[in-house]
Design a protein around this motif. Structure first.
Motif, PDB file in Angstrom:
ATOM      1  N   GLY A  95       0.807  -1.208   0.000  1.00  0.00           N
ATOM      2  CA  GLY A  95       0.000   0.000   0.000  1.00  0.00           C
ATOM      3  C   GLY A  95       0.838   1.253   0.000  1.00  0.00           C
ATOM      4  N   VAL A 105      -4.146  -5.057  -1.198  1.00  0.00           N
ATOM      5  CA  VAL A 105      -3.757  -3.649  -1.203  1.00  0.00           C
ATOM      6  C   VAL A 105      -4.580  -2.951  -0.120  1.00  0.00           C
ATOM      7  N   GLU A 139      -4.043   0.465   1.213  1.00  0.00           N
ATOM      8  CA  GLU A 139      -4.304   1.845   0.789  1.00  0.00           C
ATOM      9  C   GLU A 139      -3.487   2.122  -0.458  1.00  0.00           C
ATOM     10  N   SER A 152       1.507   0.518  -5.741  1.00  0.00           N
ATOM     11  CA  SER A 152       0.865  -0.711  -5.269  1.00  0.00           C
ATOM     12  C   SER A 152      -0.083  -1.285  -6.313  1.00  0.00           C
ATOM     13  N   ALA A 205      -8.625  -5.876  -1.839  1.00  0.00           N
ATOM     14  CA  ALA A 205      -8.378  -4.465  -1.548  1.00  0.00           C
ATOM     15  C   ALA A 205      -9.239  -4.050  -0.366  1.00  0.00           C
ATOM     16  N   SER A 233      -7.408   6.080  -0.565  1.00  0.00           N
ATOM     17  CA  SER A 233      -8.219   4.890  -0.839  1.00  0.00           C
ATOM     18  C   SER A 233      -8.768   4.880  -2.264  1.00  0.00           C
ATOM     19  N   THR A 240      -7.623   1.696  -4.086  1.00  0.00           N
ATOM     20  CA  THR A 240      -8.241   0.435  -3.657  1.00  0.00           C
ATOM     21  C   THR A 240      -9.685   0.358  -4.153  1.00  0.00           C
ATOM     22  N   HIS A 241     -10.396   1.488  -4.133  1.00  0.00           N
ATOM     23  CA  HIS A 241     -11.766   1.487  -4.666  1.00  0.00           C
ATOM     24  C   HIS A 241     -11.755   1.193  -6.163  1.00  0.00           C
ATOM     25  N   CYS A 255     -13.343  -7.392  -1.717  1.00  0.00           N
ATOM     26  CA  CYS A 255     -13.376  -6.424  -0.627  1.00  0.00           C
ATOM     27  C   CYS A 255     -12.874  -7.091   0.652  1.00  0.00           C
TER      28      CYS A 255
END
Length: 395
Positions: free
Chosen positions: A150, A259, A261, A268, A284, A294, A297-298, A308
């Protein structure tokens, strides 16, 4: 034609600082691998094809002698030699091997039983060898492992999540792999060490020195209790390209990648991309929708099908572990219900060592040591020269 000594005598002289006696052909093979490490940059698939077709010794001899390389196109062969031959130096190879010996770094090749075969999934882009500081036998224990990566500029939230995930997974026998960097990487490594688990740091520079320098103590701790690994020779400096290529090793060495962040263009995401290419499970951790750390990751969850991740149980599911087993070493649930037993065996006044706590709790010492690491991360217990005790409310 360039003169370069690839004889068994030359190989043995260069390898002699390690204090290991190799038979002539094995010495030549290891020496040739060390030479190739000086010539190429990580992930050089052209060199990988030459070595795959001829082996490290014959391939190197052909390159040095200017012989035909029918496994390559004329353009590839010409450009390859232009990249490689200016770096050809027996002195540089000898220096890297001497540094490795002085720093306790071992050269691990495919001929060694410790070689992690999952790296071979990279095909022509696979590393030729690994330079390993620590217990190289631990390389064979990474089939139950997760990469936790991350942002370097991690938020308090990201740092907390990385520590919690790494600590619980490591305590349950799942190795934690990361890149030794500031932020999420460092949080994951430290938590795994505190939990008494195995952690592996993949470096973009030589395994003989820490990068970043601020993590020197952490990297040394990882080398003592886990593994510090690189594919570049000792003495090599980290570069942007080597960081990007290092990420493919993190993804390939691990059974899954999480991952925690990442910004929209975080490095990452490069690791996540390698994991997806290798068909490794990808997870993530979600964050606040307004948080820039974030956004990446989203994006992985929305666009790349990352699972998730909200708990260590989610990571175990990502790894394909059922409700009965974690890392094929301990029953599931061992590290979720037993902290109460450990705390019951402790006192706020009396310091006790882990063995005494284990005896009082009726549990195995290694299990108790892992739980104590988790409890310390939560602030429930404290450690000192005399052992462990429950944390006192209000200090």
């Amino acid at each position: 034609m360039i003169a370069f000594d690839l004889s068994a005598d030359a190989a043995r002289r260069a390898l002699s600082p390690a204090g290991v006696e190799y038979d002539p052909e094995e010495a030549r093979e290891r020496y040739a691998m060390a030479v190739w490490c000086q010539l190429i940059e990580p992930g050089d698939s052209v060199a990988g094809r030459v070595i795959g077709a001829r082996g490290s010794i014959a391939g190197l001899e052909a390159v040095v002698a200017g012989a035909d390389l029918p496994e390559l196109s004329p353009k590839e062969a010409g450009e390859g030699r232009k990249r490689w031959l200016p770096r050809l130096s027996a002195g540089a190879v000898a220096d890297s091997l001497a540094t490795a010996a002085a720093r306790g770094v071992r050269l691990v090749t495919r001929a060694d039983p410790e070689w992690p075969t999952q790296l071979d999934d990279l095909g022509a882009h696979a590393p030729l060898c690994l330079w390993v500081r620590g217990d190289a036998s631990a390389l064979s224990r990474l089939h139950a492992s997760v990469a936790i990566v991350g942002a370097r500029a991690a938020s308090h939230y990201g740092d907390h999540v990385a520590r919690d995930l790494a600590a619980e997974l490591a305590a349950g026998g799942i190795a934690v792999v990361s890149g030794g960097a500031y932020g999420i990487d460092g949080a994951a490594h430290r938590a795994a060490l505190l939990a008494g688990g195995l952690t592996v740091a993949l470096l973009a520079g030589g395994a003989d020195r820490a990068y970043p320098a601020g993590h020197t103590q952490l990297i040394d701790d990882i080398a003592r209790r886990g593994l510090v690994v690189s594919e570049v020779a000792c003495g090599s400096a980290p570069t942007k390209w080597r960081f990007l290529q290092r990420n493919r090793l993190i993804a390939a060495l691990s059974a899954a990648t999480v991952v925690v962040e990442a910004g929209w263009r975080s490095g990452s995401l490069n690791t996540a991309g390698h994991a997806a290419t290798l068909s490794r499970p990808l997870g993530a951790v979600p964050g606040q929708i307004t948080s820039a750390t974030s956004a990446g990751t989203h994006r992985l969850i929305r666009e790349y099908g990352a699972q998730c991740i909200t708990s260590a149980d989610d990571v175990r599911e990502l790894l394909g572990m059922d409700d009965r087993t974690d890392a094929a070493t301990a029953p599931r649930g061992t590290y979720t219900g037993d902290p109460t037993r450990v705390k019951d065996a402790m006192s706020t006044r009396v310091w006790r060592d882990a063995g005494e706590i284990a005896r009082r709790a009726g549990m195995a010492s290694d299990v108790v040591e892992g739980i104590l690491g988790l409890l310390r991360l939560d602030g429930a217990v404290e450690s000192g020269a005399e052992g462990w005790r429950l944390a006192r409310i209000g200090g």
